[in-house]
Design a protein around this motif. Structure first.
Motif, PDB file in Angstrom:
ATOM      1  N   GLY A 171     -31.995  13.519 -15.011  1.00 28.14           N
ATOM      2  CA  GLY A 171     -33.063  13.519 -15.998  1.00 28.14           C
ATOM      3  C   GLY A 171     -34.387  12.999 -15.461  1.00 28.14           C
ATOM      4  N   LEU A 172     -35.487  13.683 -15.782  1.00 26.82           N
ATOM      5  CA  LEU A 172     -36.799  13.285 -15.291  1.00 26.82           C
ATOM      6  C   LEU A 172     -37.223  11.931 -15.844  1.00 26.82           C
ATOM      7  CD1 LEU A 172     -39.444  13.785 -13.814  1.00 26.82           C
ATOM      8  CD2 LEU A 172     -40.193  15.198 -15.741  1.00 26.82           C
ATOM      9  N   GLU A 173     -37.246  11.787 -17.167  1.00 25.44           N
ATOM     10  CA  GLU A 173     -37.659  10.516 -17.751  1.00 25.44           C
ATOM     11  C   GLU A 173     -36.640   9.421 -17.473  1.00 25.44           C
ATOM     12  OE1 GLU A 173     -39.789   8.994 -21.850  1.00 25.44           O
ATOM     13  OE2 GLU A 173     -38.071  10.347 -22.027  1.00 25.44           O
ATOM     14  N   MET A 174     -35.362   9.783 -17.376  1.00 29.03           N
ATOM     15  CA  MET A 174     -34.341   8.790 -17.054  1.00 29.03           C
ATOM     16  C   MET A 174     -34.537   8.231 -15.650  1.00 29.03           C
ATOM     17  SD  MET A 174     -31.866   6.829 -17.476  1.00 29.03           S
ATOM     18  CE  MET A 174     -31.680   7.224 -19.204  1.00 29.03           C
ATOM     19  N   GLY A 260     -39.530  20.492 -11.051  1.00 27.09           N
ATOM     20  CA  GLY A 260     -38.172  20.120 -10.666  1.00 27.09           C
ATOM     21  C   GLY A 260     -37.127  20.920 -11.391  1.00 27.09           C
ATOM     22  N   ILE A 261     -35.936  20.883 -10.837  1.00 23.15           N
ATOM     23  CA  ILE A 261     -34.781  21.506 -11.482  1.00 23.15           C
ATOM     24  C   ILE A 261     -33.545  20.689 -11.120  1.00 23.15           C
ATOM     25  CG2 ILE A 261     -34.368  23.109  -9.568  1.00 23.15           C
ATOM     26  CD1 ILE A 261     -33.492  25.156 -11.729  1.00 23.15           C
ATOM     27  N   ALA A 262     -32.726  20.404 -12.113  1.00 23.59           N
ATOM     28  CA  ALA A 262     -31.520  19.603 -11.903  1.00 23.59           C
ATOM     29  C   ALA A 262     -30.331  20.301 -12.539  1.00 23.59           C
ATOM     30  CB  ALA A 262     -31.691  18.208 -12.498  1.00 23.59           C
ATOM     31  N   ALA A 263     -29.163  20.075 -11.995  1.00 23.65           N
ATOM     32  CA  ALA A 263     -27.951  20.699 -12.533  1.00 23.65           C
ATOM     33  C   ALA A 263     -26.748  19.823 -12.206  1.00 23.65           C
ATOM     34  CB  ALA A 263     -27.762  22.102 -11.952  1.00 23.65           C
ATOM     35  N   SER A 264     -25.716  19.958 -13.016  1.00 25.83           N
ATOM     36  CA  SER A 264     -24.470  19.235 -12.756  1.00 25.83           C
ATOM     37  C   SER A 264     -23.294  20.087 -13.210  1.00 25.83           C
ATOM     38  CB  SER A 264     -24.445  17.881 -13.480  1.00 25.83           C
ATOM     39  OG  SER A 264     -24.221  18.050 -14.868  1.00 25.83           O
ATOM     40  N   PHE A 265     -22.165  19.839 -12.587  1.00 23.97           N
ATOM     41  CA  PHE A 265     -20.936  20.530 -12.975  1.00 23.97           C
ATOM     42  C   PHE A 265     -19.758  19.592 -12.780  1.00 23.97           C
ATOM     43  CE2 PHE A 265     -17.082  22.907 -11.989  1.00 23.97           C
ATOM     44  CZ  PHE A 265     -16.994  23.726 -13.108  1.00 23.97           C
ATOM     45  N   GLY A 266     -18.859  19.593 -13.774  1.00 26.29           N
ATOM     46  CA  GLY A 266     -17.653  18.779 -13.682  1.00 26.29           C
ATOM     47  C   GLY A 266     -16.606  19.261 -14.667  1.00 26.29           C
ATOM     48  N   THR A 304     -21.146  21.413 -18.025  1.00 27.19           N
ATOM     49  CA  THR A 304     -22.277  21.786 -17.188  1.00 27.19           C
ATOM     50  C   THR A 304     -23.571  21.284 -17.828  1.00 27.19           C
ATOM     51  OG1 THR A 304     -22.505  23.932 -18.294  1.00 27.19           O
ATOM     52  CG2 THR A 304     -21.119  23.843 -16.322  1.00 27.19           C
ATOM     53  N   ARG A 305     -24.548  21.000 -16.988  1.00 26.34           N
ATOM     54  CA  ARG A 305     -25.876  20.616 -17.454  1.00 26.34           C
ATOM     55  C   ARG A 305     -26.921  21.329 -16.601  1.00 26.34           C
ATOM     56  NH1 ARG A 305     -23.542  15.312 -16.879  1.00 26.34           N
ATOM     57  NH2 ARG A 305     -22.888  14.408 -18.874  1.00 26.34           N
ATOM     58  N   PHE A 306     -28.075  21.564 -17.223  1.00 26.74           N
ATOM     59  CA  PHE A 306     -29.168  22.248 -16.525  1.00 26.74           C
ATOM     60  C   PHE A 306     -30.483  21.716 -17.074  1.00 26.74           C
ATOM     61  CE2 PHE A 306     -32.228  25.799 -16.428  1.00 26.74           C
ATOM     62  CZ  PHE A 306     -32.299  25.993 -15.048  1.00 26.74           C
ATOM     63  N   SER A 307     -31.469  21.471 -16.193  1.00 31.19           N
ATOM     64  CA  SER A 307     -32.728  20.891 -16.660  1.00 31.19           C
ATOM     65  C   SER A 307     -33.912  21.290 -15.787  1.00 31.19           C
ATOM     66  CB  SER A 307     -32.632  19.362 -16.703  1.00 31.19           C
ATOM     67  OG  SER A 307     -33.874  18.799 -17.073  1.00 31.19           O
ATOM     68  N   PRO A 308     -34.825  22.145 -16.293  1.00 32.80           N
ATOM     69  CA  PRO A 308     -36.127  22.337 -15.636  1.00 32.80           C
ATOM     70  C   PRO A 308     -37.082  21.217 -16.053  1.00 32.80           C
ATOM     71  CG  PRO A 308     -35.886  23.860 -17.464  1.00 32.80           C
ATOM     72  CD  PRO A 308     -34.598  23.093 -17.384  1.00 32.80           C
ATOM     73  N   GLN A 309     -37.984  20.812 -15.123  1.00 31.34           N
ATOM     74  CA  GLN A 309     -38.824  19.634 -15.348  1.00 31.34           C
ATOM     75  C   GLN A 309     -40.229  19.848 -14.785  1.00 31.34           C
ATOM     76  OE1 GLN A 309     -36.496  16.863 -13.073  1.00 31.34           O
ATOM     77  NE2 GLN A 309     -34.750  16.918 -14.470  1.00 31.34           N
ATOM     78  N   LEU A 310     -41.192  19.118 -15.351  1.00 29.82           N
ATOM     79  CA  LEU A 310     -42.577  19.209 -14.884  1.00 29.82           C
ATOM     80  C   LEU A 310     -43.278  17.868 -15.065  1.00 29.82           C
ATOM     81  CD1 LEU A 310     -45.246  21.919 -15.510  1.00 29.82           C
ATOM     82  CD2 LEU A 310     -45.693  19.609 -16.345  1.00 29.82           C
ATOM     83  N   GLU A 322     -39.776  18.204 -20.061  1.00 26.31           N
ATOM     84  CA  GLU A 322     -38.433  18.526 -19.575  1.00 26.31           C
ATOM     85  C   GLU A 322     -37.605  19.167 -20.672  1.00 26.31           C
ATOM     86  OE1 GLU A 322     -35.806  15.236 -18.521  1.00 26.31           O
ATOM     87  OE2 GLU A 322     -37.039  13.865 -19.697  1.00 26.31           O
ATOM     88  N   TYR A 323     -36.641  19.953 -20.216  1.00 26.76           N
ATOM     89  CA  TYR A 323     -35.709  20.633 -21.115  1.00 26.76           C
ATOM     90  C   TYR A 323     -34.314  20.419 -20.551  1.00 26.76           C
ATOM     91  CZ  TYR A 323     -33.161  24.507 -23.315  1.00 26.76           C
ATOM     92  OH  TYR A 323     -32.239  25.272 -23.999  1.00 26.76           O
ATOM     93  N   VAL A 324     -33.379  20.062 -21.412  1.00 25.83           N
ATOM     94  CA  VAL A 324     -32.002  19.812 -20.976  1.00 25.83           C
ATOM     95  C   VAL A 324     -31.048  20.591 -21.872  1.00 25.83           C
ATOM     96  CG1 VAL A 324     -30.199  18.095 -20.591  1.00 25.83           C
ATOM     97  CG2 VAL A 324     -32.590  17.486 -20.184  1.00 25.83           C
ATOM     98  N   VAL A 325     -30.124  21.297 -21.252  1.00 28.83           N
ATOM     99  CA  VAL A 325     -29.066  21.962 -22.005  1.00 28.83           C
ATOM    100  C   VAL A 325     -27.730  21.549 -21.386  1.00 28.83           C
ATOM    101  CG1 VAL A 325     -29.270  24.044 -20.568  1.00 28.83           C
ATOM    102  CG2 VAL A 325     -28.134  24.168 -22.800  1.00 28.83           C
ATOM    103  N   THR A 326     -26.788  21.167 -22.236  1.00 29.69           N
ATOM    104  CA  THR A 326     -25.490  20.712 -21.757  1.00 29.69           C
ATOM    105  C   THR A 326     -24.380  21.411 -22.528  1.00 29.69           C
ATOM    106  OG1 THR A 326     -24.038  18.770 -21.534  1.00 29.69           O
ATOM    107  CG2 THR A 326     -25.613  18.737 -23.345  1.00 29.69           C
TER     108      THR A 326
END
Length: 458
Positions: A171-174, A260-266, A304-310, A322-326
């Motif tokens: 997370g960007l703000e996190m 930025g772009i962030a992603a996670s998988f588990g 899964t999580r996905f987040s584009p950021q600026l 930022e936008y986050v979808v989980t």
């Protein structure tokens, strides 16, 4: 007469030639001896120089070891102790945040106005043997806990290895420091972002510092949560790219623009108990829970999580988005479904006293006191979070108690008296879809909250 002189001249000539030859031989022998002597002297000088250099180096090393450590204190670095060569360093610091929370128009769903110690966190950090950085951070509010504990091997600016417990790269703000956020409470996308976890991470800066990367393997915390230790064998892979493409362009308008772009998988496994369900709860800007799963619902499958950021700073103005979808597969009894929740926010700030806006806080040009009044920043934000209808349709949650949508609008002012003291005042207004019985209109009562904070960093 001439005949008598001729033999005599011949003898003299032979004698002179002989003498000359003998003298030349002696001179040649003398030059050779001199060269040998000079060569011997050069060798002796070299040996003496080598012995002197070794002695000097040993003396310097001994002097370095015997040199006293440097003790420094500054507004920026706090209190630090370092070796003479800088290879070892210890810094003692930390911060404390004292908050006030005051709710307006909370007749249907009353909340308590309160003052509270939000965070009291001493920090121990430094360097070991020049290449290893460490950090320990504790929280002393309520039950003392270890927040951060990690070691980073600085192998190269493009390749760093971190192990321990720390903020995951998502997370960007996190990822912004707790002391530098524009608002007292982070925005709604943070509710969907993992926070701290134990694991391993590889990170670095490449392409002249215009691109940063971080990728790691972690236990796998729930949305908005931390996790240590794990409760199942499966782990999460989390990664993030952060690009500042115009960093070296010299164009002030776009120099700080970062994308930025962030992603996670588990794969998460839970059980039908509150302690092991491994499903999240979500909170408002006023720190009140607005969504919970049923007590018998639990995580059972891929997440899964996905987040584009600026982030875009221009002189005294900056904007963060930022936008986050989980997506998490949830099960309750025989029902199972993939639940996809999403959130976004935009935060803007303007420093009216003219200082440069950054994600790392504001440094007052004229600190409070004899020099001036510090720096003043106005901030505003708007954001939304939406819960998947499938969570209600499958019976995992109830619309009578859990809101399906929250929209937040907030404004605030931040007063940076100096590098160490900051005062904050925020107002947040949140509206809800669902979350109440029909007798109360079906929608949860608006949350209006004024929050204040006194923060000091040392």
């Amino acid at each position: 007469m001439h005949r008598c002189l001729s033999p005599t001249l011949s003898v003299l000539t032979v004698l002179l030639v002989g003498v000359s030859f003998a003298a030349g031989a002696d001179e040649a022998l003398s030059v050779e001896q001199r060269l040998q002597a000079l060569d011997q002297e050069v060798k002796q000088l070299k040996e003496a120089a080598a012995r002197n250099a070794l002695a000097t180096g040993a003396t310097a090393s001994a002097a370095s070891l015997d040199a006293p450590a440097k003790l420094t204190a500054s507004a920026k670095e706090g209190f630090s102790l370092s070796s003479a060569d800088g290879a070892y360093r210890l810094r003692l610091g930390g911060f404390a945040q004292i908050d006030g929370r005051y709710f307006l128009a909370d007749e249907e769903l009353p909340f308590t106005n309160t003052f509270t110690l939000a965070k009291v966190r001493p920090i121990i950090e430094g360097t070991l043997a020049k290449y290893f950085d460490y950090r320990l951070m504790f929280d002393l509010v309520s039950t003392p806990t270890l927040v951060d504990a990690y070691l980073t091997a600085n192998i190269d600016p493009a390749f760093k290895l971190t192990a321990g417990r720390f903020k995951v790269p998502f997370g960007l703000e996190m990822l912004q420091s707790d002391t530098n956020t524009a608002f007292i409470t982070r925005g709604l996308p943070t509710a969907l972002s993992p926070t701290r976890d134990a694991g391993f991470q590889v990170s670095g800066d490449v392409l002249g510092g215009t691109l940063s990367y971080a990728v790691g393997v972690f236990n796998g915390p729930v949305d908005g949560g931390s996790k240590d230790p794990d409760t199942n064998d499966d782990k999460d892979g989390i990664g993030r790219l952060w690009a500042t493409p115009f960093k070296n362009s010299g164009q002030l308008a776009v120099q700080g623009l970062s994308l930025g772009i962030a992603a996670s998988f588990g794969h998460e496994k839970g059980a039908a108990t509150a302690a092991t369900s491994n499903v999240p709860t979500y909170k408002t800007a006023g720190n009140n829970t607005f969504f919970t799963y049923d007590a018998t619902a639990f995580a059972k499958g891929d997440r899964t999580r996905f987040s584009p950021q600026l982030y875009w700073p221009i002189a005294s103005f900056d904007v963060m988005a930022e936008y986050v979808v989980t997506t998490q597969r949830v099960q309750e009894a025989a029902a199972a479904a993939d639940i996809t929740n999403s959130s976004w926010q935009v935060v803007a700030g303007y420093v009216i006293t003219g200082e440069k806006a950054t994600m790392k806080g504001i440094s007052p040009a004229n600190p409070f006191g004899t020099e001036g009044w510090g720096a003043l920043q106005f901030v505003a934000r708007v954001g939304m979070i939406e819960i998947d209808d499938a969570a209600y349709d499958n019976g995992f949650a109830s619309r009578l108690t859990s809101a399906s949508t929250v929209t937040n609008i907030g404004v605030g002012v931040n007063w940076f008296l100096n590098r160490n003291v900051k005062l904050q005042l925020n107002y947040d207004h949140s509206t809800f879809d669902d979350g109440a019985t029909a007798a109360l209109g079906g929608d949860r009562e608006d949350e209006q909250v004024i929050q204040s904070r006194v923060q000091f960093v040392f």
